[in-house]
Design a protein around this motif. Structure first.
Motif, PDB file in Angstrom:
ATOM      1  N   ALA A 270       0.827  -1.203   0.000  1.00 41.79           N
ATOM      2  CA  ALA A 270       0.000   0.000   0.000  1.00 41.79           C
ATOM      3  C   ALA A 270       0.863   1.255   0.000  1.00 41.79           C
ATOM      4  CB  ALA A 270      -0.929  -0.010   1.211  1.00 41.79           C
ATOM      5  N   MET A 271       1.908   1.248   0.814  1.00 43.47           N
ATOM      6  CA  MET A 271       2.800   2.407   0.846  1.00 43.47           C
ATOM      7  C   MET A 271       3.437   2.652  -0.517  1.00 43.47           C
ATOM      8  SD  MET A 271       4.627   1.741   4.553  1.00 43.47           S
ATOM      9  CE  MET A 271       5.896   3.001   4.324  1.00 43.47           C
ATOM     10  N   SER A 272       3.868   1.584  -1.169  1.00 43.84           N
ATOM     11  CA  SER A 272       4.534   1.752  -2.461  1.00 43.84           C
ATOM     12  C   SER A 272       3.598   2.357  -3.497  1.00 43.84           C
ATOM     13  CB  SER A 272       5.068   0.405  -2.964  1.00 43.84           C
ATOM     14  OG  SER A 272       4.037  -0.399  -3.489  1.00 43.84           O
ATOM     15  N   ARG A 273       2.297   2.178  -3.304  1.00 49.10           N
ATOM     16  CA  ARG A 273       1.314   2.723  -4.244  1.00 49.10           C
ATOM     17  C   ARG A 273       0.798   4.094  -3.827  1.00 49.10           C
ATOM     18  NH1 ARG A 273      -0.916  -0.305  -8.067  1.00 49.10           N
ATOM     19  NH2 ARG A 273      -0.259  -2.472  -8.257  1.00 49.10           N
ATOM     20  N   GLY A 274       1.297   4.611  -2.712  1.00 47.78           N
ATOM     21  CA  GLY A 274       0.912   5.949  -2.303  1.00 47.78           C
ATOM     22  C   GLY A 274      -0.363   6.033  -1.498  1.00 47.78           C
ATOM     23  N   LEU A 275      -0.738   4.930  -0.825  1.00 53.53           N
ATOM     24  CA  LEU A 275      -1.915   4.968   0.036  1.00 53.53           C
ATOM     25  C   LEU A 275      -1.517   5.388   1.445  1.00 53.53           C
ATOM     26  CD1 LEU A 275      -2.893   3.087  -2.331  1.00 53.53           C
ATOM     27  CD2 LEU A 275      -4.259   1.888  -0.616  1.00 53.53           C
ATOM     28  N   ALA A 276      -2.372   6.151   2.088  1.00 52.03           N
ATOM     29  CA  ALA A 276      -2.195   6.413   3.511  1.00 52.03           C
ATOM     30  C   ALA A 276      -2.494   5.119   4.274  1.00 52.03           C
ATOM     31  CB  ALA A 276      -3.137   7.520   3.972  1.00 52.03           C
ATOM     32  N   ALA A 322      -0.933  13.531   1.521  1.00 53.72           N
ATOM     33  CA  ALA A 322       0.403  13.795   2.074  1.00 53.72           C
ATOM     34  C   ALA A 322       0.985  12.545   2.718  1.00 53.72           C
ATOM     35  CB  ALA A 322       0.321  14.940   3.092  1.00 53.72           C
ATOM     36  N   LEU A 323       0.173  11.829   3.478  1.00 61.42           N
ATOM     37  CA  LEU A 323       0.641  10.589   4.092  1.00 61.42           C
ATOM     38  C   LEU A 323       1.005   9.566   3.021  1.00 61.42           C
ATOM     39  CD1 LEU A 323      -2.031  10.240   6.947  1.00 61.42           C
ATOM     40  CD2 LEU A 323       0.359  10.935   7.229  1.00 61.42           C
ATOM     41  N   GLY A 324       0.191   9.471   1.986  1.00 62.82           N
ATOM     42  CA  GLY A 324       0.472   8.529   0.912  1.00 62.82           C
ATOM     43  C   GLY A 324       1.751   8.855   0.166  1.00 62.82           C
ATOM     44  N   GLU A 325       2.002  10.117  -0.088  1.00 61.35           N
ATOM     45  CA  GLU A 325       3.233  10.510  -0.785  1.00 61.35           C
ATOM     46  C   GLU A 325       4.463  10.197   0.059  1.00 61.35           C
ATOM     47  OE1 GLU A 325       2.580  14.610  -1.605  1.00 61.35           O
ATOM     48  OE2 GLU A 325       1.136  14.226  -3.237  1.00 61.35           O
ATOM     49  N   ALA A 326       4.363  10.433   1.361  1.00 54.31           N
ATOM     50  CA  ALA A 326       5.491  10.112   2.242  1.00 54.31           C
ATOM     51  C   ALA A 326       5.723   8.602   2.280  1.00 54.31           C
ATOM     52  CB  ALA A 326       5.224  10.648   3.651  1.00 54.31           C
ATOM     53  N   GLY A 327       4.647   7.816   2.294  1.00 58.00           N
ATOM     54  CA  GLY A 327       4.782   6.363   2.294  1.00 58.00           C
ATOM     55  C   GLY A 327       5.427   5.849   1.033  1.00 58.00           C
ATOM     56  N   ALA A 328       5.035   6.405  -0.116  1.00 55.04           N
ATOM     57  CA  ALA A 328       5.622   5.977  -1.386  1.00 55.04           C
ATOM     58  C   ALA A 328       7.114   6.286  -1.422  1.00 55.04           C
ATOM     59  CB  ALA A 328       4.898   6.658  -2.547  1.00 55.04           C
ATOM     60  N   ALA A 329       7.490   7.454  -0.922  1.00 56.28           N
ATOM     61  CA  ALA A 329       8.912   7.815  -0.908  1.00 56.28           C
ATOM     62  C   ALA A 329       9.708   6.885  -0.010  1.00 56.28           C
ATOM     63  CB  ALA A 329       9.070   9.266  -0.439  1.00 56.28           C
ATOM     64  N   ARG A 330       9.166   6.540   1.150  1.00 59.95           N
ATOM     65  CA  ARG A 330       9.888   5.643   2.061  1.00 59.95           C
ATOM     66  C   ARG A 330       9.972   4.228   1.496  1.00 59.95           C
ATOM     67  NH1 ARG A 330       8.998   4.705   8.604  1.00 59.95           N
ATOM     68  NH2 ARG A 330      10.879   3.443   8.862  1.00 59.95           N
ATOM     69  N   ALA A 331       8.898   3.762   0.873  1.00 60.25           N
ATOM     70  CA  ALA A 331       8.927   2.417   0.294  1.00 60.25           C
ATOM     71  C   ALA A 331      10.010   2.317  -0.770  1.00 60.25           C
ATOM     72  CB  ALA A 331       7.556   2.081  -0.298  1.00 60.25           C
ATOM     73  N   ARG A 332      10.146   3.320  -1.596  1.00 60.69           N
ATOM     74  CA  ARG A 332      11.162   3.304  -2.635  1.00 60.69           C
ATOM     75  C   ARG A 332      12.565   3.361  -2.054  1.00 60.69           C
ATOM     76  NH1 ARG A 332       6.695   4.406  -4.896  1.00 60.69           N
ATOM     77  NH2 ARG A 332       6.354   4.363  -7.152  1.00 60.69           N
ATOM     78  N   ALA A 333      12.725   4.103  -0.981  1.00 65.59           N
ATOM     79  CA  ALA A 333      14.058   4.287  -0.405  1.00 65.59           C
ATOM     80  C   ALA A 333      14.510   3.093   0.429  1.00 65.59           C
ATOM     81  CB  ALA A 333      14.070   5.547   0.460  1.00 65.59           C
ATOM     82  N   GLU A 334      13.589   2.418   1.128  1.00 64.67           N
ATOM     83  CA  GLU A 334      13.985   1.414   2.114  1.00 64.67           C
ATOM     84  C   GLU A 334      13.533  -0.011   1.816  1.00 64.67           C
ATOM     85  OE1 GLU A 334      13.167   2.516   6.170  1.00 64.67           O
ATOM     86  OE2 GLU A 334      13.311   4.663   5.706  1.00 64.67           O
ATOM     87  N   PHE A 335      12.437  -0.168   1.091  1.00 59.23           N
ATOM     88  CA  PHE A 335      11.839  -1.496   0.994  1.00 59.23           C
ATOM     89  C   PHE A 335      11.767  -2.041  -0.433  1.00 59.23           C
ATOM     90  CE2 PHE A 335       9.458   0.814   4.463  1.00 59.23           C
ATOM     91  CZ  PHE A 335      10.252   0.325   5.490  1.00 59.23           C
ATOM     92  N   ALA A 336      12.348  -1.349  -1.383  1.00 56.69           N
ATOM     93  CA  ALA A 336      12.302  -1.803  -2.773  1.00 56.69           C
ATOM     94  C   ALA A 336      12.890  -3.205  -2.885  1.00 56.69           C
ATOM     95  CB  ALA A 336      13.062  -0.831  -3.671  1.00 56.69           C
ATOM     96  N   ALA A 337      12.253  -4.041  -3.695  1.00 59.32           N
ATOM     97  CA  ALA A 337      12.657  -5.446  -3.805  1.00 59.32           C
ATOM     98  C   ALA A 337      14.112  -5.593  -4.224  1.00 59.32           C
ATOM     99  CB  ALA A 337      11.735  -6.165  -4.794  1.00 59.32           C
ATOM    100  N   ASP A 338      14.579  -4.785  -5.143  1.00 56.31           N
ATOM    101  CA  ASP A 338      15.965  -4.911  -5.606  1.00 56.31           C
ATOM    102  C   ASP A 338      16.953  -4.626  -4.470  1.00 56.31           C
ATOM    103  OD1 ASP A 338      15.269  -5.637  -8.153  1.00 56.31           O
ATOM    104  OD2 ASP A 338      15.388  -3.612  -8.978  1.00 56.31           O
ATOM    105  N   ALA A 339      16.615  -3.653  -3.608  1.00 53.48           N
ATOM    106  CA  ALA A 339      17.515  -3.338  -2.496  1.00 53.48           C
ATOM    107  C   ALA A 339      17.543  -4.476  -1.477  1.00 53.48           C
ATOM    108  CB  ALA A 339      17.075  -2.038  -1.826  1.00 53.48           C
TER     109      ALA A 339
END
Length: 372
Positions: A270-276, A322-339
């Protein structure tokens, strides 16, 4: 491994099984990790009747033994939960220990410590010995790592987040009625019925609630009717991956007011898709969702706090975004599958280089004798 590609054996539930472990395995398999490490997968569990599960384990055990003896992998990566999953996977881990094949144990259950604490003393000794004997034990987050350390102080532990494929962030039209989604087993322990009560308390906020997963579907539909919110609530059975993708693409908020959790994949998706995110402050959730930043966290079993937070999100489109945008940014930075995949490869390199292995003495299975 000199002069040849690595051979790695993964053991888990079937990749078609419902739940977080199968999702994690599928996600990592799509990163290229399996190709680079010559991974072969053995399923020892799948959804179905007791007979289906027993047959799956029997077949998996035979294949696992054949792989260990005939192909002899360089490393075994075992994904386990608690209860029956631990029993199955511990047996496979001890076969690898006896054959001196390095083992990575990946513990996915947020309730593993409860399983340990409620087990008889002989079983607790088996649990501790199984963890301690592994070359590396992966926990989903620091809280779970600390809980496993209390069980097996000698275990070599590390923490790793669940991986999430990065999906496009979809924005619903401005001013659209808010859409809240619950994904998971529909029962009390996931907070499904507490969510329905909160939904009724806030008067649905002009929005729609969709609940999907296995569990008590008819009870949920009946509860919605009794609470007078049936027109604003849809209850689905378990959805396919494609259907979940479609549902999340048309949602604003993910709600998961569970009693206990490890590091739920659905929250990361959900975070990666920008949901609160609206969730309870339990298990590993506070490690991936900061209250007021990527979502709102409330205490477990606090109906008033849950309703208040739900009402706030339904009433404030700007805050949801705003919460969704912050979640999407964190998912990309910390939880991306490649990382996450790269971190697993680092663990493999460390284990196989010898830095992750202890000096081995004679190997024996843990004692099953009762205390006197």
């Amino acid at each position: 491994m000199t002069g040849r590609a690595p051979r790695t054996l993964w053991v888990s539930t079937s990749t078609t099984t419902q739940g977080g472990i199968a999702t994690c395995v599928r996600t990592l398999s799509a990163t290229g990790l399996w190709e680079r490490w010559g991974v072969r997968h053995v399923a020892t569990h799948r959804d179905g009747s007791s007979a289906t599960k027993a047959l799956t384990f029997a077949r998996g055990l035979v294949r696992y033994a054949a792989e260990m003896v005939l192909r002899r992998p360089d490393l075994v990566h075992i994904h386990m939960s608690s209860a029956g999953s631990f029993v199955r996977k511990a047996a496979l881990a001890w076969l690898a220990y006896l054959l001196r094949v390095p083992v990575v144990l990946h513990v996915h259950s947020g309730r593993f410590h409860l399983f340990h604490d409620r087990a008889p003393a002989p079983v607790r000794r088996v649990i501790a010995a199984t963890l301690s004997r592994a070359d590396v034990v992966i926990a989903l987050g620091e809280l779970m790592r600390s809980r496993l350390a209390a069980i097996a102080p000698d275990a070599r532990l590390t923490s790793l987040p669940n991986p999430v494929p990065i999906s496009p962030v979809t924005r619903r039209p401005a001013g659209a009625a808010p859409h809240v989604v619950f994904l998971g087993r529909i029962w009390d322990k996931k907070g499904a019925f507490a969510l329905l009560e909160a939904w009724a308390k806030v008067g649905a906020g002009g929005g729609h609630l969709t609940m999907a997963g296995d569990g008590e579907h008819e009870r949920a539909r009946t509860t919605a009717r009794e609470l007078g919110v049936a027109d604003s609530v849809t209850v689905h059975d378990w959805l396919s991956t494609a259907q979940v993708d479609e549902l999340l693409a048309d949602a604003d908020v993910l709600a998961l007011p569970s009693e206990n959790e490890g590091q739920p994949m659905v929250v990361l998706e959900a975070m990666s898709r920008g949901l609160a995110v609206l969730a309870t402050r339990v298990g590993g959730i506070p490690e991936i969702v900061s209250d007021g930043v990527e979502g709102l966290l409330v205490p477990s079993h606090d109906a008033g706090a849950l309703a208040d937070a739900l009402g706030d999100l339904l009433a404030d489109e700007g805050r949801r975004r705003a919460l969704g945008e912050a979640g999407a940014a964190r998912a990309r930075a910390e939880f991306a599958a490649d990382a996450v995949s790269a971190r697993i490869e680092g663990i493999y390199h460390e284990v196989l280089s010898g830095r992750g292995q202890r000096a081995r003495g004679p190997v024996s299975s843990p004692s099953l004798r009762s205390d006197t």
